[in-house]
Motif scaffolding. Structure first.
Motif, PDB file in Angstrom:
ATOM      1  N   ASN A  31       0.852  -1.189   0.000  1.00 20.04           N
ATOM      2  CA  ASN A  31       0.000   0.000   0.000  1.00 20.04           C
ATOM      3  C   ASN A  31       0.884   1.233   0.000  1.00 20.04           C
ATOM      4  O   ASN A  31       2.104   1.127  -0.107  1.00 20.04           O
ATOM      5  CB  ASN A  31      -0.982  -0.008   1.184  1.00 20.04           C
ATOM      6  N   ASP A  32       0.256   2.408   0.110  1.00 25.84           N
ATOM      7  CA  ASP A  32       1.021   3.653   0.038  1.00 25.84           C
ATOM      8  C   ASP A  32       1.337   4.225   1.418  1.00 25.84           C
ATOM      9  O   ASP A  32       1.839   5.344   1.527  1.00 25.84           O
ATOM     10  CB  ASP A  32       0.265   4.692  -0.790  1.00 25.84           C
ATOM     11  N   GLN A  33       1.078   3.448   2.466  1.00 24.13           N
ATOM     12  CA  GLN A  33       1.373   3.892   3.826  1.00 24.13           C
ATOM     13  C   GLN A  33       2.606   3.220   4.408  1.00 24.13           C
ATOM     14  O   GLN A  33       3.213   3.718   5.346  1.00 24.13           O
ATOM     15  CB  GLN A  33       0.171   3.605   4.739  1.00 24.13           C
ATOM     16  N   ASN A  35       6.294   0.681   3.531  1.00 25.52           N
ATOM     17  CA  ASN A  35       7.226   0.119   2.561  1.00 25.52           C
ATOM     18  C   ASN A  35       7.337  -1.385   2.773  1.00 25.52           C
ATOM     19  O   ASN A  35       7.474  -1.846   3.908  1.00 25.52           O
ATOM     20  CB  ASN A  35       8.623   0.734   2.726  1.00 25.52           C
ATOM     21  N   ASN A  53       0.448   2.011 -10.731  1.00 21.54           N
ATOM     22  CA  ASN A  53      -0.137   1.790  -9.408  1.00 21.54           C
ATOM     23  C   ASN A  53       0.868   1.231  -8.413  1.00 21.54           C
ATOM     24  O   ASN A  53       0.559   1.123  -7.226  1.00 21.54           O
ATOM     25  CB  ASN A  53      -1.338   0.846  -9.503  1.00 21.54           C
ATOM     26  N   GLN A  70       5.885  -0.030  -2.961  1.00 23.40           N
ATOM     27  CA  GLN A  70       4.656   0.618  -2.529  1.00 23.40           C
ATOM     28  C   GLN A  70       3.628   0.512  -3.649  1.00 23.40           C
ATOM     29  O   GLN A  70       3.982   0.353  -4.820  1.00 23.40           O
ATOM     30  CB  GLN A  70       4.870   2.087  -2.172  1.00 23.40           C
ATOM     31  N   ILE A  72      -0.586   1.942  -4.868  1.00 24.85           N
ATOM     32  CA  ILE A  72      -1.784   2.730  -4.607  1.00 24.85           C
ATOM     33  C   ILE A  72      -3.001   1.908  -5.029  1.00 24.85           C
ATOM     34  O   ILE A  72      -2.890   0.993  -5.848  1.00 24.85           O
ATOM     35  CB  ILE A  72      -1.758   4.080  -5.338  1.00 24.85           C
ATOM     36  N   TYR A  95      -2.909  -4.227  -4.197  1.00 26.49           N
ATOM     37  CA  TYR A  95      -3.091  -3.274  -3.096  1.00 26.49           C
ATOM     38  C   TYR A  95      -3.847  -3.940  -1.954  1.00 26.49           C
ATOM     39  O   TYR A  95      -4.812  -4.684  -2.154  1.00 26.49           O
ATOM     40  CB  TYR A  95      -3.856  -2.047  -3.580  1.00 26.49           C
ATOM     41  N   LYS A 201       4.700   9.078  -7.859  1.00 25.73           N
ATOM     42  CA  LYS A 201       4.376   7.661  -8.008  1.00 25.73           C
ATOM     43  C   LYS A 201       3.512   7.386  -9.233  1.00 25.73           C
ATOM     44  O   LYS A 201       3.466   6.261  -9.724  1.00 25.73           O
ATOM     45  CB  LYS A 201       3.653   7.157  -6.760  1.00 25.73           C
ATOM     46  N   THR A 202       2.798   8.383  -9.713  1.00 26.08           N
ATOM     47  CA  THR A 202       1.824   8.144 -10.772  1.00 26.08           C
ATOM     48  C   THR A 202       2.310   8.529 -12.160  1.00 26.08           C
ATOM     49  O   THR A 202       1.663   8.193 -13.141  1.00 26.08           O
ATOM     50  CB  THR A 202       0.525   8.916 -10.475  1.00 26.08           C
TER      51      THR A 202
END
Length: 262
Positions: A31-33, A35, A53, A70, A72, A95, A201-202
């Motif tokens: 996820n993005d919270q 590592n 993603n 990571q 998203i 994710y 990241k995108t």
């Protein structure tokens, strides 16, 4: 697609037999919270994700054994990793809000197998176009101190002297100098097209460019020596938010250089 160039390389190399352990890690959750750290048995040579993603970060200047993943929320993707010892790894990336594991230690049993290196095509046996040959010889005869970008590390200097277009081809003239006191055996000099910033990241993308020819590229940099050579690629003109990145890798060593230019 971002992964197309790497897939082409893998097909060209020829994958060995599939080797899996009893608990093959074919899916990674991220996820993005947090590592997720992936530790490989050999330093990472190249890594790429299938879409935006997921982001896999690793040290591109100093070869390291681990990278950080990571992701998203969105469509699942995949991650390809090539290591210095020639092994290829592929994982599905999904994710997940809550992660029960944030570090994984991998070994060769988690890989797709070992790949064979591509045999570099020699200009003398491939080139039939006298115009192209004459241009490359002329470019190497011209020593006017041109410099589009230089990077130094550990006594090794990589310099891009010039970029020349002819018809549908791009000619890159390089200079390599070794003042480290130790011979430097080249693993590869790769050219990648970079779009965006690694902080985003995108929007960040890396695409490996496939060379048409390598003219007089040395296999070993003898200590105290300087070499000049030409790499030929299909014509490519960088856009306003793009640049080219040169990655020099040492065979059986960790001396790695990266150079970015427009």
């Amino acid at each position: 697609m971002k992964i197309r160039s790497l897939l082409i390389s893998l097909i060209a190399f020829g994958l060995g037999p599939f080797v899996w352990g009893q608990q093959a890690l074919d899916t990674l959750y991220a996820n993005d919270q947090m590592n997720v750290a992936l530790f490989f048995p050999s330093p990472i040579k190249q890594a790429i994700t299938g879409n935006e993603n997921a982001v896999f970060s690793y040290d591109r200047e100093e070869a390291q054994y681990f990278g950080l993943l990571q992701a998203i929320e969105g469509t699942a993707t995949n991650l390809w990793v090539m290591t210095m010892d020639g092994y290829a790894y592929e994982f599905k990336v999904v994710y997940k809000d809550w992660l029960t594991r944030t570090h994984l230690f991998l070994n060769e049993q988690h890989s797709l197998g070992r790949v064979r290196p591509i045999t570099t095509r020699k200009l003398d046996t491939v080139v039939k176009d006298g115009t192209r040959l004459a241009l490359m010889e002329q470019l190497l005869q011209e020593q006017n101190g041109a410099n589009m970008g230089t990077v130094r590390r550990g006594g090794i200097r990589l310099r891009l002297e010039k970029k020349v277009y002819q018809d549908d081809e791009m000619f890159l003239v390089f200079q390599l100098r070794n003042k480290s006191g130790i011979d430097y055996d080249l693993e590869t000099l790769d050219i990648l097209r970079i779009n965006g910033s690694p902080k985003s990241k995108t929007s960040y993308q890396e695409t490996l460019l496939e060379p048409l020819l390598r003219f007089q590229q040395p296999e070993t940099l003898k200590s105290g020596s300087t070499y000049r050579f030409v790499l030929v690629y299909p014509k490519y003109v960088t856009g306003p938010h793009e640049r080219l990145k040169m990655v020099l890798l040492e065979k059986q060593g960790s001396r790695r250089l990266e150079l970015s230019v427009k």
